[in-house]
Scaffold this motif. Sequence first.
Motif, mmCIF file in Angstrom:
data_model
loop_
_atom_site.group_PDB
_atom_site.id
_atom_site.type_symbol
_atom_site.label_atom_id
_atom_site.label_comp_id
_atom_site.label_asym_id
_atom_site.label_seq_id
_atom_site.Cartn_x
_atom_site.Cartn_y
_atom_site.Cartn_z
ATOM 1 N N GLN A 122 0.803 -1.220 0.000
ATOM 2 C CA GLN A 122 0.000 0.000 0.000
ATOM 3 C C GLN A 122 0.840 1.276 0.000
ATOM 4 O O GLN A 122 0.408 2.297 -0.497
ATOM 5 C CB GLN A 122 -0.870 0.059 1.275
ATOM 6 C CG GLN A 122 -1.645 -1.203 1.574
ATOM 7 C CD GLN A 122 -2.887 -1.343 0.732
ATOM 8 O OE1 GLN A 122 -3.489 -0.347 0.351
ATOM 9 N NE2 GLN A 122 -3.259 -2.564 0.412
ATOM 10 N N LEU A 178 3.695 2.432 -1.225
ATOM 11 C CA LEU A 178 4.773 2.721 -2.173
ATOM 12 C C LEU A 178 4.951 4.205 -2.467
ATOM 13 O O LEU A 178 6.026 4.622 -2.895
ATOM 14 C CB LEU A 178 4.540 1.983 -3.489
ATOM 15 C CG LEU A 178 5.182 0.607 -3.623
ATOM 16 C CD1 LEU A 178 5.043 0.121 -5.045
ATOM 17 C CD2 LEU A 178 6.648 0.631 -3.228
ATOM 18 N N THR A 179 3.903 4.993 -2.260
ATOM 19 C CA THR A 179 4.081 6.420 -2.566
ATOM 20 C C THR A 179 5.163 7.045 -1.684
ATOM 21 O O THR A 179 5.764 8.042 -2.059
ATOM 22 C CB THR A 179 2.775 7.222 -2.397
ATOM 23 O OG1 THR A 179 2.243 6.960 -1.114
ATOM 24 C CG2 THR A 179 1.753 6.843 -3.454
ATOM 25 N N VAL A 209 7.976 5.947 -1.317
ATOM 26 C CA VAL A 209 9.222 5.809 -2.069
ATOM 27 C C VAL A 209 9.591 7.133 -2.736
ATOM 28 O O VAL A 209 10.763 7.503 -2.808
ATOM 29 C CB VAL A 209 9.088 4.694 -3.137
ATOM 30 C CG1 VAL A 209 10.164 4.797 -4.208
ATOM 31 C CG2 VAL A 209 9.138 3.320 -2.465
ATOM 32 N N VAL A 210 8.573 7.845 -3.191
ATOM 33 C CA VAL A 210 8.845 9.103 -3.882
ATOM 34 C C VAL A 210 9.360 10.155 -2.906
ATOM 35 O O VAL A 210 10.489 10.627 -3.025
ATOM 36 C CB VAL A 210 7.584 9.630 -4.605
ATOM 37 C CG1 VAL A 210 7.909 10.945 -5.310
ATOM 38 C CG2 VAL A 210 7.044 8.600 -5.580
ATOM 39 N N PHE A 211 8.540 10.491 -1.918
ATOM 40 C CA PHE A 211 8.931 11.669 -1.134
ATOM 41 C C PHE A 211 10.086 11.383 -0.188
ATOM 42 O O PHE A 211 10.816 12.278 0.202
ATOM 43 C CB PHE A 211 7.733 12.330 -0.438
ATOM 44 C CG PHE A 211 7.221 11.628 0.765
ATOM 45 C CD1 PHE A 211 7.746 11.903 2.017
ATOM 46 C CD2 PHE A 211 6.177 10.719 0.666
ATOM 47 C CE1 PHE A 211 7.254 11.264 3.139
ATOM 48 C CE2 PHE A 211 5.675 10.077 1.779
ATOM 49 C CZ PHE A 211 6.218 10.349 3.022
ATOM 50 N N ILE A 269 13.444 6.849 -1.711
ATOM 51 C CA ILE A 269 13.912 5.510 -1.372
ATOM 52 C C ILE A 269 14.318 4.760 -2.633
ATOM 53 O O ILE A 269 13.696 4.898 -3.675
ATOM 54 C CB ILE A 269 12.794 4.746 -0.628
ATOM 55 C CG1 ILE A 269 12.577 5.377 0.749
ATOM 56 C CG2 ILE A 269 13.126 3.254 -0.502
ATOM 57 C CD1 ILE A 269 11.340 4.897 1.461
ATOM 58 N N ALA A 294 10.656 6.862 -9.794
ATOM 59 C CA ALA A 294 9.355 7.205 -9.214
ATOM 60 C C ALA A 294 9.325 8.687 -8.914
ATOM 61 O O ALA A 294 9.868 9.163 -7.924
ATOM 62 C CB ALA A 294 9.096 6.383 -7.960
ATOM 63 N N MET A 307 3.063 9.648 -7.980
ATOM 64 C CA MET A 307 2.060 8.596 -8.141
ATOM 65 C C MET A 307 0.681 9.252 -8.033
ATOM 66 O O MET A 307 -0.075 9.001 -7.101
ATOM 67 C CB MET A 307 2.268 7.505 -7.081
ATOM 68 C CG MET A 307 3.627 6.809 -7.208
ATOM 69 S SD MET A 307 3.792 5.289 -6.240
ATOM 70 C CE MET A 307 5.471 4.758 -6.680
ATOM 71 N N GLU A 316 -4.213 2.085 -3.447
ATOM 72 C CA GLU A 316 -4.324 0.758 -4.052
ATOM 73 C C GLU A 316 -3.078 -0.048 -3.688
ATOM 74 O O GLU A 316 -1.995 0.498 -3.596
ATOM 75 C CB GLU A 316 -4.351 0.868 -5.580
ATOM 76 C CG GLU A 316 -5.583 1.516 -6.145
ATOM 77 C CD GLU A 316 -5.461 1.690 -7.663
ATOM 78 O OE1 GLU A 316 -6.313 1.142 -8.366
ATOM 79 O OE2 GLU A 316 -4.526 2.369 -8.112
ATOM 80 N N GLY A 368 12.750 6.413 -5.866
ATOM 81 C CA GLY A 368 12.033 7.670 -5.736
ATOM 82 C C GLY A 368 13.011 8.829 -5.735
ATOM 83 O O GLY A 368 14.158 8.687 -5.321
ATOM 84 N N ILE A 418 13.168 13.417 -5.517
ATOM 85 C CA ILE A 418 12.496 14.704 -5.376
ATOM 86 C C ILE A 418 13.424 15.736 -5.981
ATOM 87 O O ILE A 418 14.611 15.797 -5.654
ATOM 88 C CB ILE A 418 12.247 15.029 -3.884
ATOM 89 C CG1 ILE A 418 11.330 13.978 -3.244
ATOM 90 C CG2 ILE A 418 11.666 16.433 -3.734
ATOM 91 C CD1 ILE A 418 9.859 14.205 -3.395
#
Lengths: 339, 339
Positions: A263, A265-266, A268-270, A273, B247, B250, B260, B277, B279
Amino acid sequence: MASSGEEVSNKQVILKGYVTGFPKESDMYVRTSPIKLKLPEDESSNNAVLVKNLYLSCDPYMRGRMANRPPIVGHGVSEIVDSRHPGFKKGDLVWGRKMGWEEYSLIKEPEKLFRIHNTDVPLSYYTGILGMPGMTAYFGFYQVCSPKKGERVYISAASGAVGQLVGQFAKLMGCYVVGSAGSKEKVELLKSKFGFDDAFNYKEEHDLVAALKRYFPEGIDIYFENVGGKMLDAVLLNMRFHGRIAACGMISQYNLQQPEGVQNLTTVVFKRIRLEGFIVFDYFDQYPKFLDFVLPYIREGKIVYVEDITEGLEHGPSALVGLFSGRNVGKQVVKVTNE
Amino acid sequence: MASSGEEVSNKQVILKGYVTGFPKESDMYVRTSPIKLKLPEDESSNNAVLVKNLYLSCDPYMRGRMANRPPIVGHGVSEIVDSRHPGFKKGDLVWGRKMGWEEYSLIKEPEKLFRIHNTDVPLSYYTGILGMPGMTAYFGFYQVCSPKKGERVYISAASGAVGQLVGQFAKLMGCYVVGSAGSKEKVELLKSKFGFDDAFNYKEEHDLVAALKRYFPEGIDIYFENVGGKMLDAVLLNMRFHGRIAACGMISQYNLQQPEGVQNLTTVVFKRIRLEGFIVFDYFDQYPKFLDFVLPYIREGKIVYVEDITEGLEHGPSALVGLFSGRNVGKQVVKVTNE
């Protein structure tokens, strides 16, 4: 002495069919076939070797093969009984990924077997610390995790074949290391035997996110991922910025028809990672480098290795099945003969 | 001329409260407050600047801020009206992340604003190709994706502020590039204007896995991830060994209360995928290097940039909301005054 060689009985573990869900002992049976201890002299055996299997390795990746390849073949340690390959001669000890689950195996393309030269350590180690799991830990940690001294390292399935080594490598580098495992006994092993800074039993934690927060109040720099699923989700919420996740395996997912969704994974972006999968086979050409590194540590007792050795091929199915419920303590090995 | 400055009306877009789910126009309202076009002379305004906002940028990351910070603040292009900071003087053009959604903003810590020196290109570009999205595409592609000539690149949300540039950078490098977007018009744009090798409308595909297989029969080397969720799941099944996923965002997940689950993460292991990921703020110190790279391409027409400019601050809420349903074609910008 006939040139066709002595005929002996060859005990074999046979998979009844393709396995779905958790593998069960009843998915396999043991039978005995005759085998000649000499390779056929026709073209079919050019470059083949015949080996007597000493140790067979139980590894999580084998689950995948049980889903589509009935003969059980895996890593093992064996002695060459007969050879028609110039690189191997009778009496050589080898390890590799070509061993059938049987007493004797005919290996048609033995090129990727490794010769064993150092026998002052237990031979079974070549299924573990000196074999595939050892290299997995070594290259996964040093090359994929990009570790730095003082970083906070979390290892799931930490008492297993790979995890126990990653923890010890991380301690050698001066990291703070916490592992999780599935029993009190394993947790104790992590702390007392492998020198982890701390450890916990994930089965006793109702809230994995909170558990990780407790052990890593400042977050996790490196996660050595052996588990997947809910554990990965909990880890993602506890990762530090620029953290690294080496995805070595996701054993919690291997027996599921439908994998659990991850769930978080977002994050990972901020958190910037890096989640990176790796397969140890890509590093096999660096085996000598790895041996040079690890053998002295073993000999000096600075790295220890715990094995769970099941004696007798007939107990192989139980050992292999136990791997997926975490019954083993340490690296699960099957000693083929218990004579 | 009073030293307190002329008082004018300041139109502002105000968020009524914290937003849950998809943002709606009715989550915001427009009001007018008076503002003096001169900074107060007391200590509270030391080092502050007062700016007239020319362009405000609609960016996906703003969704996160709407969940916990009622004033809408984002990237924009502005002109300095008054300055008590030694680095800025009246008339300077700046861009950065400090602009309120209003005609005039008082910025207390303007240190991180970038001075605009090149004005032979549209000023609005500093919300896009010459600003944060441009750097996102540049550093995300060249540094995170580790691209090589001839590799197969897939970009989701490909006609957006970032995607259209990633595709053009990838073409400059000699990659095979396919993008997806949410309308026929956008798909056409990708192929005819941005030079993508191919493009498809993801809304017309019932089976994303099969769609990607069609465009990448040999698999995807690089995925520039703007979307997450189901798209990521479909991509994972189509990645090539040693593939890379940058990434960047998302957006499909930002408005969901419960994200999801991503089901196919185990493929990361056996395909040796790197999911990373990033930034763009981490790369802001390299802005001059980026400008040196991209400005010549713009001037020579070798890189094009499509903007979707909404005129008038009062239409800002509609523009911002439209971003999350993909209504914009190209980079969504709000031109503050439509005089």
